[in-house]
Design a protein around this motif. Structure first.
Motif, PDB file in Angstrom:
ATOM      1  N   THR A 118       0.655  -1.049  -0.060  1.00 52.89           N
ATOM      2  CA  THR A 118       0.124  -0.080   0.089  1.00 52.89           C
ATOM      3  C   THR A 118       0.905   1.607  -0.232  1.00 52.89           C
ATOM      4  O   THR A 118       0.552   2.228  -0.651  1.00 52.89           O
ATOM      5  CB  THR A 118      -1.005   0.173   1.208  1.00 52.89           C
ATOM      6  OG1 THR A 118      -1.887  -1.152   1.179  1.00 52.89           O
ATOM      7  CG2 THR A 118      -1.704   1.171   1.225  1.00 52.89           C
ATOM      8  N   GLU A 122       0.375   3.536  -3.304  1.00 55.12           N
ATOM      9  CA  GLU A 122      -0.359   4.656  -2.963  1.00 55.12           C
ATOM     10  C   GLU A 122       0.341   5.702  -2.513  1.00 55.12           C
ATOM     11  O   GLU A 122      -0.284   7.104  -2.739  1.00 55.12           O
ATOM     12  CB  GLU A 122      -1.748   4.316  -1.775  1.00 55.12           C
ATOM     13  CG  GLU A 122      -2.531   3.142  -2.465  1.00 55.12           C
ATOM     14  CD  GLU A 122      -3.668   2.912  -1.328  1.00 55.12           C
ATOM     15  OE1 GLU A 122      -3.923   3.755  -0.333  1.00 55.12           O
ATOM     16  OE2 GLU A 122      -4.425   1.885  -1.627  1.00 55.12           O
ATOM     17  N   ALA A 126       2.071   6.857  -6.899  1.00 59.17           N
ATOM     18  CA  ALA A 126       1.050   7.849  -6.940  1.00 59.17           C
ATOM     19  C   ALA A 126       1.822   9.157  -7.131  1.00 59.17           C
ATOM     20  O   ALA A 126       1.079  10.010  -7.719  1.00 59.17           O
ATOM     21  CB  ALA A 126       0.172   7.718  -5.830  1.00 59.17           C
TER      22      ALA A 126
END
Length: 151
Positions: A118, A122, A126
């Motif tokens: 994650t 993320e 990202a």
């Protein structure tokens, strides 16, 4: 820096909560002499901070990983933006600009593999300036010594 300074620093690195009197007893100086030396070393920037060392696994941060990051470009703006991101990420314990096949090396502590995935997907991937991320998970911690040895 003389031998007393080196011995004082050695004791403080082992236990920063130790009193000046205890250090003095161990190295053969009075508490006031230790205090003056300690203040001088702080003022000179030799001692940069004091802190408690927390065992990461004992607070749920069992996974230790090294993450290499490559940016899309080497512009000043990209570097500034990425450094601001890294500074805001509590998972990152250490961040270094490096040479080689990546631009940055991050030392990361997280709960588990899913949390690492994650974090990478993320938070890092990202980010618009990040081109590539590669990670290495630590299987076994063999040595973790932040002590600066002053031989």
């Amino acid at each position: 820096m003389d031998r007393f300074d080196k011995e004082l620093l050695s004791h403080l690195q082992a236990d920063a909560s130790i009193s000046n009197a205890m250090i003095g007893d161990r190295i053969g100086l009075s508490a006031s002499q230790v205090s003056r030396r300690r203040t001088r070393l702080e003022t000179q920037g030799v001692i940069s901070r004091y802190r408690a060392e927390v065992n990461p696994a004992s607070v749920g941060l069992a996974l230790n990983a090294f993450v290499k990051v490559r940016l899309h470009s080497h512009s000043k703006a990209s570097s500034v933006n990425f450094r601001e991101l890294v500074s805001s990420l509590s998972e990152v314990r250490l961040a270094c600009a490096i040479t080689g096949d990546a631009d940055y090396l991050l030392h990361v502590r997280v709960k588990d593999l899913q949390t690492l995935a994650t974090f990478i997907n993320e938070r890092l991937l990202a980010h618009p300036d990040v081109n590539e991320v590669r990670s290495d998970v630590v299987l076994e911690l063999i040595k973790d010594d932040a002590t600066i040895h002053l031989d």
